[in-house]
Write a protein that holds these residues in place. Sequence first.
Motif, PDB file in Angstrom:
ATOM      1  N   ARG A  17      38.505  42.589 -45.495  1.00  0.00           N
ATOM      2  CA  ARG A  17      39.883  42.513 -44.976  1.00  0.00           C
ATOM      3  C   ARG A  17      40.286  43.300 -43.984  1.00  0.00           C
ATOM      4  N   LEU A  18      39.691  44.365 -43.705  1.00  0.00           N
ATOM      5  CA  LEU A  18      40.261  45.454 -42.546  1.00  0.00           C
ATOM      6  C   LEU A  18      39.346  44.828 -41.493  1.00  0.00           C
ATOM      7  N   SER A  19      38.425  44.381 -41.431  1.00  0.00           N
ATOM      8  CA  SER A  19      37.571  43.859 -40.121  1.00  0.00           C
ATOM      9  C   SER A  19      38.304  42.501 -39.631  1.00  0.00           C
ATOM     10  N   ARG A  20      39.059  41.866 -40.593  1.00  0.00           N
ATOM     11  CA  ARG A  20      39.850  40.680 -40.155  1.00  0.00           C
ATOM     12  C   ARG A  20      41.081  41.096 -39.259  1.00  0.00           C
ATOM     13  N   PHE A  21      41.615  42.152 -39.967  1.00  0.00           N
ATOM     14  CA  PHE A  21      42.877  42.839 -39.129  1.00  0.00           C
ATOM     15  C   PHE A  21      42.546  43.109 -37.800  1.00  0.00           C
ATOM     16  N   TRP A  22      41.488  44.191 -37.827  1.00  0.00           N
ATOM     17  CA  TRP A  22      41.458  44.931 -36.422  1.00  0.00           C
ATOM     18  C   TRP A  22      40.815  43.771 -35.432  1.00  0.00           C
ATOM     19  N   ALA A  24      41.761  40.744 -35.191  1.00  0.00           N
ATOM     20  CA  ALA A  24      42.874  39.786 -34.855  1.00  0.00           C
ATOM     21  C   ALA A  24      43.538  40.883 -33.880  1.00  0.00           C
ATOM     22  N   ALA A  25      43.830  41.976 -34.272  1.00  0.00           N
ATOM     23  CA  ALA A  25      44.569  43.150 -33.570  1.00  0.00           C
ATOM     24  C   ALA A  25      43.794  43.364 -32.037  1.00  0.00           C
ATOM     25  N   LEU A  26      42.604  43.528 -31.975  1.00  0.00           N
ATOM     26  CA  LEU A  26      41.766  44.088 -30.883  1.00  0.00           C
ATOM     27  C   LEU A  26      41.225  42.768 -29.955  1.00  0.00           C
ATOM     28  N   GLY A  27      41.231  41.582 -30.660  1.00  0.00           N
ATOM     29  CA  GLY A  27      40.530  40.434 -30.085  1.00  0.00           C
ATOM     30  C   GLY A  27      38.891  40.475 -30.068  1.00  0.00           C
ATOM     31  N   TYR A  28      38.609  41.475 -30.951  1.00  0.00           N
ATOM     32  CA  TYR A  28      37.195  41.644 -31.421  1.00  0.00           C
ATOM     33  C   TYR A  28      36.572  40.359 -32.194  1.00  0.00           C
ATOM     34  N   GLU A  29      35.288  40.529 -32.103  1.00  0.00           N
ATOM     35  CA  GLU A  29      34.618  39.525 -33.348  1.00  0.00           C
ATOM     36  C   GLU A  29      33.640  40.120 -34.238  1.00  0.00           C
ATOM     37  N   VAL A  30      33.262  39.618 -35.360  1.00  0.00           N
ATOM     38  CA  VAL A  30      32.205  40.138 -36.202  1.00  0.00           C
ATOM     39  C   VAL A  30      31.018  40.160 -35.550  1.00  0.00           C
ATOM     40  N   SER A  31      30.309  41.464 -35.568  1.00  0.00           N
ATOM     41  CA  SER A  31      28.991  41.288 -34.767  1.00  0.00           C
ATOM     42  C   SER A  31      27.800  41.471 -35.612  1.00  0.00           C
ATOM     43  N   ALA A  32      28.234  42.019 -36.972  1.00  0.00           N
ATOM     44  CA  ALA A  32      27.091  42.267 -37.973  1.00  0.00           C
ATOM     45  C   ALA A  32      27.660  42.589 -39.364  1.00  0.00           C
ATOM     46  N   ARG A  33      27.008  42.115 -40.412  1.00  0.00           N
ATOM     47  CA  ARG A  33      27.618  41.994 -41.757  1.00  0.00           C
ATOM     48  C   ARG A  33      26.289  42.428 -42.739  1.00  0.00           C
ATOM     49  N   ASP A  34      26.350  43.513 -43.504  1.00  0.00           N
ATOM     50  CA  ASP A  34      25.448  43.433 -44.608  1.00  0.00           C
ATOM     51  C   ASP A  34      26.258  44.188 -45.880  1.00  0.00           C
ATOM     52  N   GLN A  35      25.288  44.745 -46.650  1.00  0.00           N
ATOM     53  CA  GLN A  35      26.075  45.412 -47.973  1.00  0.00           C
ATOM     54  C   GLN A  35      26.858  46.105 -47.770  1.00  0.00           C
ATOM     55  N   THR A  36      26.562  47.101 -46.628  1.00  0.00           N
ATOM     56  CA  THR A  36      27.193  48.461 -46.238  1.00  0.00           C
ATOM     57  C   THR A  36      28.452  48.242 -45.649  1.00  0.00           C
ATOM     58  N   GLY A  37      28.835  47.178 -45.050  1.00  0.00           N
ATOM     59  CA  GLY A  37      29.931  46.846 -44.388  1.00  0.00           C
ATOM     60  C   GLY A  37      30.069  45.834 -43.219  1.00  0.00           C
ATOM     61  N   VAL A  38      30.989  45.953 -42.415  1.00  0.00           N
ATOM     62  CA  VAL A  38      31.126  44.808 -41.340  1.00  0.00           C
ATOM     63  C   VAL A  38      31.237  45.663 -39.981  1.00  0.00           C
ATOM     64  N   THR A  48      31.486  49.715 -30.713  1.00  0.00           N
ATOM     65  CA  THR A  48      31.557  49.031 -32.014  1.00  0.00           C
ATOM     66  C   THR A  48      32.321  49.773 -33.055  1.00  0.00           C
ATOM     67  N   ILE A  49      33.108  48.910 -33.952  1.00  0.00           N
ATOM     68  CA  ILE A  49      33.848  49.438 -35.019  1.00  0.00           C
ATOM     69  C   ILE A  49      33.017  49.130 -36.062  1.00  0.00           C
ATOM     70  N   LEU A  50      32.594  49.946 -37.128  1.00  0.00           N
ATOM     71  CA  LEU A  50      31.992  49.598 -38.419  1.00  0.00           C
ATOM     72  C   LEU A  50      33.042  50.015 -39.352  1.00  0.00           C
ATOM     73  N   PHE A  51      33.180  49.087 -40.387  1.00  0.00           N
ATOM     74  CA  PHE A  51      33.926  49.209 -41.392  1.00  0.00           C
ATOM     75  C   PHE A  51      33.003  49.181 -42.689  1.00  0.00           C
ATOM     76  N   GLU A  52      32.834  50.290 -43.027  1.00  0.00           N
ATOM     77  CA  GLU A  52      31.961  51.092 -43.946  1.00  0.00           C
ATOM     78  C   GLU A  52      32.589  51.010 -45.593  1.00  0.00           C
ATOM     79  N   LEU A  84      50.350  40.659 -38.225  1.00  0.00           N
ATOM     80  CA  LEU A  84      49.050  40.591 -38.670  1.00  0.00           C
ATOM     81  C   LEU A  84      48.993  41.359 -40.126  1.00  0.00           C
ATOM     82  N   GLY A  85      49.927  42.158 -40.201  1.00  0.00           N
ATOM     83  CA  GLY A  85      50.066  43.048 -41.485  1.00  0.00           C
ATOM     84  C   GLY A  85      49.942  44.567 -41.379  1.00  0.00           C
TER      85      GLY A  85
END
Length: 124
Positions: A17-22, A24-38, A48-52, A84-85
């Motif tokens: 949820r938080l990675s989708r918000f950020w 959209a806010a920053l024009g970034y894209e998801v670059s990695a995803r695993d069990q610890t976060g995005v 890189t911003i890591l949402f853990e 955006l929320g």
Amino acid sequence: MTSRIGDLVVKTRDPDRLSRFWCAALGYEVSARDQTGVAISGAANASTILFERSDDNPGDGALHLDLCPTDRSQADELERLLSLGAKPTDVVPSGCWHVLADPEDNKFCLMAKRIPAEPADFHN
């Protein structure tokens, strides 16, 4: 030689949820995803911003982001972020910045100062 920030880590109850918000806010894209976060990334030389994932999200932590509009006025960017929320906080706007909260109540500031969309090249 100096160091540079590789990742900014944000503890969150809901990394998706938080990675989708950020994104959209920053024009970034998801670059990695695993069990610890995005992880999300922007330009090649941007941090890189890591949402853990964490059950202990402080919401009002010591680290926050200051956003600066790149291609619109502060008022227009405020309207976009709210759509955006983002939520207004009880901090009174200063004229130079607005204090907002993301969907998990992490505070961030929207500054009046505009910066170019492309980061400066400091190696010239």
